[in-house]
Design a protein around this motif. Structure first.
Motif, PDB file in Angstrom:
ATOM      1  N   ALA A   1       0.804  -1.015   0.048  1.00  0.00           N
ATOM      2  CA  ALA A   1      -0.033   0.051  -0.016  1.00  0.00           C
ATOM      3  C   ALA A   1       0.932   1.220   0.169  1.00  0.00           C
ATOM      4  O   ALA A   1       0.520   2.271  -0.427  1.00  0.00           O
ATOM      5  CB  ALA A   1      -0.953  -0.085   1.143  1.00  0.00           C
ATOM      6  N   GLY A   2       2.040   1.378   0.592  1.00  0.00           N
ATOM      7  CA  GLY A   2       2.874   2.323   0.540  1.00  0.00           C
ATOM      8  C   GLY A   2       3.415   2.665  -0.581  1.00  0.00           C
ATOM      9  O   GLY A   2       3.525   3.965  -1.152  1.00  0.00           O
ATOM     10  N   ALA A   3       3.727   1.496  -1.459  1.00  0.00           N
ATOM     11  CA  ALA A   3       4.282   1.719  -2.953  1.00  0.00           C
ATOM     12  C   ALA A   3       3.066   2.299  -3.738  1.00  0.00           C
ATOM     13  O   ALA A   3       3.312   3.192  -4.567  1.00  0.00           O
ATOM     14  CB  ALA A   3       4.657   0.438  -3.292  1.00  0.00           C
ATOM     15  N   ARG A   4       2.293   1.804  -3.454  1.00  0.00           N
ATOM     16  CA  ARG A   4       0.761   2.437  -4.197  1.00  0.00           C
ATOM     17  C   ARG A   4       0.541   3.930  -4.031  1.00  0.00           C
ATOM     18  O   ARG A   4       0.389   4.987  -4.925  1.00  0.00           O
ATOM     19  CB  ARG A   4      -0.570   1.843  -4.123  1.00  0.00           C
ATOM     20  N   ARG A   5       0.666   4.638  -2.743  1.00  0.00           N
ATOM     21  CA  ARG A   5       0.649   5.767  -2.522  1.00  0.00           C
ATOM     22  C   ARG A   5       1.743   6.570  -2.935  1.00  0.00           C
ATOM     23  O   ARG A   5       1.458   7.806  -3.363  1.00  0.00           O
ATOM     24  CB  ARG A   5       0.424   6.102  -0.968  1.00  0.00           C
ATOM     25  N   SER A   6       2.942   6.150  -2.714  1.00  0.00           N
ATOM     26  CA  SER A   6       4.117   6.912  -3.328  1.00  0.00           C
ATOM     27  C   SER A   6       4.235   7.224  -4.760  1.00  0.00           C
ATOM     28  O   SER A   6       4.403   8.203  -5.422  1.00  0.00           O
ATOM     29  CB  SER A   6       5.279   6.404  -2.925  1.00  0.00           C
ATOM     30  N   ALA A   7       3.586   6.230  -5.573  1.00  0.00           N
ATOM     31  CA  ALA A   7       3.504   6.158  -7.042  1.00  0.00           C
ATOM     32  C   ALA A   7       2.393   7.347  -7.465  1.00  0.00           C
ATOM     33  O   ALA A   7       2.550   8.139  -8.164  1.00  0.00           O
ATOM     34  CB  ALA A   7       3.290   4.845  -7.719  1.00  0.00           C
ATOM     35  N   TYR A   8       1.319   7.239  -6.686  1.00  0.00           N
ATOM     36  CA  TYR A   8       0.189   8.263  -7.036  1.00  0.00           C
ATOM     37  C   TYR A   8       0.614   9.798  -6.517  1.00  0.00           C
ATOM     38  O   TYR A   8       0.397  10.513  -7.321  1.00  0.00           O
ATOM     39  CB  TYR A   8      -1.319   7.991  -6.508  1.00  0.00           C
ATOM     40  N   GLY A   9       1.662   9.712  -5.652  1.00  0.00           N
ATOM     41  CA  GLY A   9       1.855  10.998  -5.259  1.00  0.00           C
ATOM     42  C   GLY A   9       3.062  11.578  -6.179  1.00  0.00           C
ATOM     43  O   GLY A   9       3.145  12.922  -6.446  1.00  0.00           O
ATOM     44  N   ASN A  10       3.810  10.867  -6.861  1.00  0.00           N
ATOM     45  CA  ASN A  10       4.793  11.100  -7.776  1.00  0.00           C
ATOM     46  C   ASN A  10       3.905  11.582  -8.992  1.00  0.00           C
ATOM     47  O   ASN A  10       4.449  12.492  -9.844  1.00  0.00           O
ATOM     48  CB  ASN A  10       5.866  10.169  -8.052  1.00  0.00           C
ATOM     49  N   TYR A  11       2.945  10.887  -9.472  1.00  0.00           N
ATOM     50  CA  TYR A  11       2.389  11.149 -10.528  1.00  0.00           C
ATOM     51  C   TYR A  11       1.412  12.559 -10.662  1.00  0.00           C
ATOM     52  O   TYR A  11       1.438  13.260 -11.359  1.00  0.00           O
ATOM     53  CB  TYR A  11       1.164   9.929 -10.922  1.00  0.00           C
ATOM     54  N   GLN A  12       0.945  12.780  -9.293  1.00  0.00           N
ATOM     55  CA  GLN A  12       0.315  14.137  -9.040  1.00  0.00           C
ATOM     56  C   GLN A  12       1.256  15.135  -9.101  1.00  0.00           C
ATOM     57  O   GLN A  12       0.901  16.168  -9.620  1.00  0.00           O
ATOM     58  CB  GLN A  12      -0.406  14.241  -7.882  1.00  0.00           C
ATOM     59  N   SER A  13       2.427  14.967  -8.448  1.00  0.00           N
ATOM     60  CA  SER A  13       3.463  16.208  -8.560  1.00  0.00           C
ATOM     61  C   SER A  13       4.079  16.456 -10.007  1.00  0.00           C
ATOM     62  O   SER A  13       4.510  17.397 -10.363  1.00  0.00           O
ATOM     63  CB  SER A  13       4.659  15.728  -7.564  1.00  0.00           C
ATOM     64  N   ASP A  14       4.056  15.336 -10.730  1.00  0.00           N
ATOM     65  CA  ASP A  14       4.500  15.429 -12.281  1.00  0.00           C
ATOM     66  C   ASP A  14       3.766  16.367 -13.172  1.00  0.00           C
ATOM     67  O   ASP A  14       3.929  16.779 -14.057  1.00  0.00           O
ATOM     68  CB  ASP A  14       4.845  14.044 -12.747  1.00  0.00           C
ATOM     69  N   GLN A  15       2.411  16.033 -12.705  1.00  0.00           N
ATOM     70  CA  GLN A  15       1.135  16.801 -13.593  1.00  0.00           C
ATOM     71  C   GLN A  15       1.346  18.302 -13.307  1.00  0.00           C
ATOM     72  O   GLN A  15       1.160  19.124 -14.550  1.00  0.00           O
ATOM     73  CB  GLN A  15      -0.002  16.559 -13.331  1.00  0.00           C
ATOM     74  N   ILE A  16       2.270  18.786 -12.402  1.00  0.00           N
ATOM     75  CA  ILE A  16       2.199  20.317 -12.353  1.00  0.00           C
ATOM     76  C   ILE A  16       3.091  20.792 -13.566  1.00  0.00           C
ATOM     77  O   ILE A  16       2.908  21.855 -13.980  1.00  0.00           O
ATOM     78  CB  ILE A  16       3.154  20.666 -10.893  1.00  0.00           C
ATOM     79  N   ALA A  17       4.218  20.263 -14.014  1.00  0.00           N
ATOM     80  CA  ALA A  17       5.116  20.814 -15.182  1.00  0.00           C
ATOM     81  C   ALA A  17       4.592  20.195 -16.273  1.00  0.00           C
ATOM     82  O   ALA A  17       5.341  20.535 -17.607  1.00  0.00           O
ATOM     83  CB  ALA A  17       6.501  20.093 -14.738  1.00  0.00           C
ATOM     84  N   ARG A  18       3.479  19.589 -16.582  1.00  0.00           N
ATOM     85  CA  ARG A  18       2.994  19.215 -17.841  1.00  0.00           C
ATOM     86  C   ARG A  18       1.905  20.104 -18.308  1.00  0.00           C
ATOM     87  O   ARG A  18       1.137  20.772 -17.403  1.00  0.00           O
ATOM     88  CB  ARG A  18       2.687  17.757 -18.009  1.00  0.00           C
ATOM     89  N   GLN A  19       1.685  20.260 -19.678  1.00  0.00           N
ATOM     90  CA  GLN A  19       0.544  21.130 -20.332  1.00  0.00           C
ATOM     91  C   GLN A  19      -0.761  20.184 -20.328  1.00  0.00           C
ATOM     92  O   GLN A  19      -0.654  18.926 -20.264  1.00  0.00           O
ATOM     93  CB  GLN A  19       0.860  21.550 -21.531  1.00  0.00           C
ATOM     94  N   GLY A  20      -1.887  20.768 -20.338  1.00  0.00           N
ATOM     95  CA  GLY A  20      -3.166  20.335 -20.539  1.00  0.00           C
ATOM     96  C   GLY A  20      -3.957  20.267 -19.417  1.00  0.00           C
ATOM     97  O   GLY A  20      -3.709  20.772 -18.398  1.00  0.00           O
ATOM     98  N   ASP A  21      -5.323  20.179 -19.547  1.00  0.00           N
ATOM     99  CA  ASP A  21      -6.198  20.123 -18.417  1.00  0.00           C
ATOM    100  C   ASP A  21      -5.830  19.170 -17.387  1.00  0.00           C
ATOM    101  O   ASP A  21      -6.168  19.374 -16.083  1.00  0.00           O
ATOM    102  CB  ASP A  21      -7.560  20.279 -18.985  1.00  0.00           C
ATOM    103  N   PHE A  22      -5.697  17.903 -17.817  1.00  0.00           N
ATOM    104  CA  PHE A  22      -5.547  16.838 -16.876  1.00  0.00           C
ATOM    105  C   PHE A  22      -3.877  16.602 -16.721  1.00  0.00           C
ATOM    106  O   PHE A  22      -3.543  15.652 -15.864  1.00  0.00           O
ATOM    107  CB  PHE A  22      -5.885  15.572 -17.425  1.00  0.00           C
ATOM    108  N   GLY A  23      -3.132  17.315 -17.109  1.00  0.00           N
ATOM    109  CA  GLY A  23      -1.603  17.299 -16.880  1.00  0.00           C
ATOM    110  C   GLY A  23      -1.081  16.182 -17.598  1.00  0.00           C
ATOM    111  O   GLY A  23       0.067  15.384 -17.029  1.00  0.00           O
TER     112      GLY A  23
END
Length: 271
Positions: free
Chosen positions: A240-262
């Motif tokens: 479960a910890g690996a799952r939470r860290s993966a989703y956290g990295n995915y959400q932080s990576d959306q900040i630098a990408r273009q588009g409505d959904f990142g």
């Protein structure tokens, strides 16, 4: 005793002098009254040989009802038939002739006169244009007459579908009437509250000051026997910890990408 000879032109306006014409003896304006006798009306008498016939002469017409009943005569040409349209003599189109003469290089009056003598262009009549527009081609498969009325839906009558449809319409009408009555009652209630001076009204500021406890959405309904026993058959994360860290990295990576959904490309750095 010598016989006295009377000149008939004595009783005319010209008299014995001047030119005498036979038409003077029959013209009412030129005749004069004879003394002691009634005036001659100058009407010609009918010949006594019996060749004169009273009435209007019968015009000889070909192609009448008599000929149609007894058959058309063989020597009758097609141009004299009653249903043959008359040929209209169209006028010369001088504008077209002048245009053609200028195109060929003829400018002087003599050259135009010779050109018109050797060339002829006629104007189009209005009747030809109407007949062209009215004519239309009828397909060979076209059927004339009135279309057959569709048969009565016997199955709908046996299943009482018309009755069910009428009942549904009546129910919809009653529901719409009830909704209108409820709206009227609500409107009257609001008017009464507005007229009451002792009533306290809620404003936007008062509504924002009140705290509303967050309410979680109700979970989806499941069968009771599957609530505890039904587990996912595939686990792609190690824990479960690996799952939470993966989703956290995915959400932080959306900040630098273009588009409505990142999900787009990386945005360039802005200095």
């Amino acid at each position: 005793m010598a016989t006295s000879f009377s000149n008939p032109f004595n009783l005319t306006a010209a008299g014995e002098l001047g030119n005498h014409r036979e038409s003077m003896l029959y013209n009412e304006l030129l005749l004069r009254n004879e003394l002691g006798r009634p005036k001659n009306r100058a009407y010609t008498q009918v010949p006594k040989d019996g060749s004169f016939v009273y009435g209007r002469p019968n015009e000889e017409r070909f192609g009448g009802a008599d000929d149609a009943l007894h058959g058309w005569p063989r020597n009758l040409s097609t141009t004299t038939l009653p249903f043959k349209s008359k040929v209209k003599n169209s006028e010369r189109d001088f504008m077209a002739l002048n245009r053609a003469a200028v195109q060929t290089g003829l400018v002087t009056a003599n050259e135009n006169y010779e050109f018109r003598a050797t060339h002829d262009v006629r104007r189009k009549t209005a009747g030809d244009e109407k007949t062209r527009t009215r004519t239309r081609r009828i397909p060979p498969s076209m059927v004339f007459g009135i279309s057959t009325r569709p048969s009565t839906p016997i199955f709908d009558l046996l299943e009482h579908k018309y009755q069910d449809k009428w009942l549904q319409d009546r129910r919809k009408l009653e529901v719409s009437k009830r909704q209108e009555e409820s709206k009227k009652r609500q409107h009257l209630k609001e008017l009464r509250l507005r007229r009451n001076p002792n009533c306290v009204y809620e404003t936007r500021a008062s509504l924002l000051r009140t705290y509303q406890n967050p309410v979680e959405d109700a979970p989806l309904w499941q069968l009771p026997r599957f609530k505890d026993n039904a587990k996912p058959s595939l686990q792609t994360f190690r824990s479960a910890g690996a799952r939470r860290s993966a989703y956290g990295n995915y959400q932080s990576d959306q900040i630098a990408r273009q588009g409505d959904f990142g999900h787009g490309v990386y945005e360039p750095a802005c200095n």
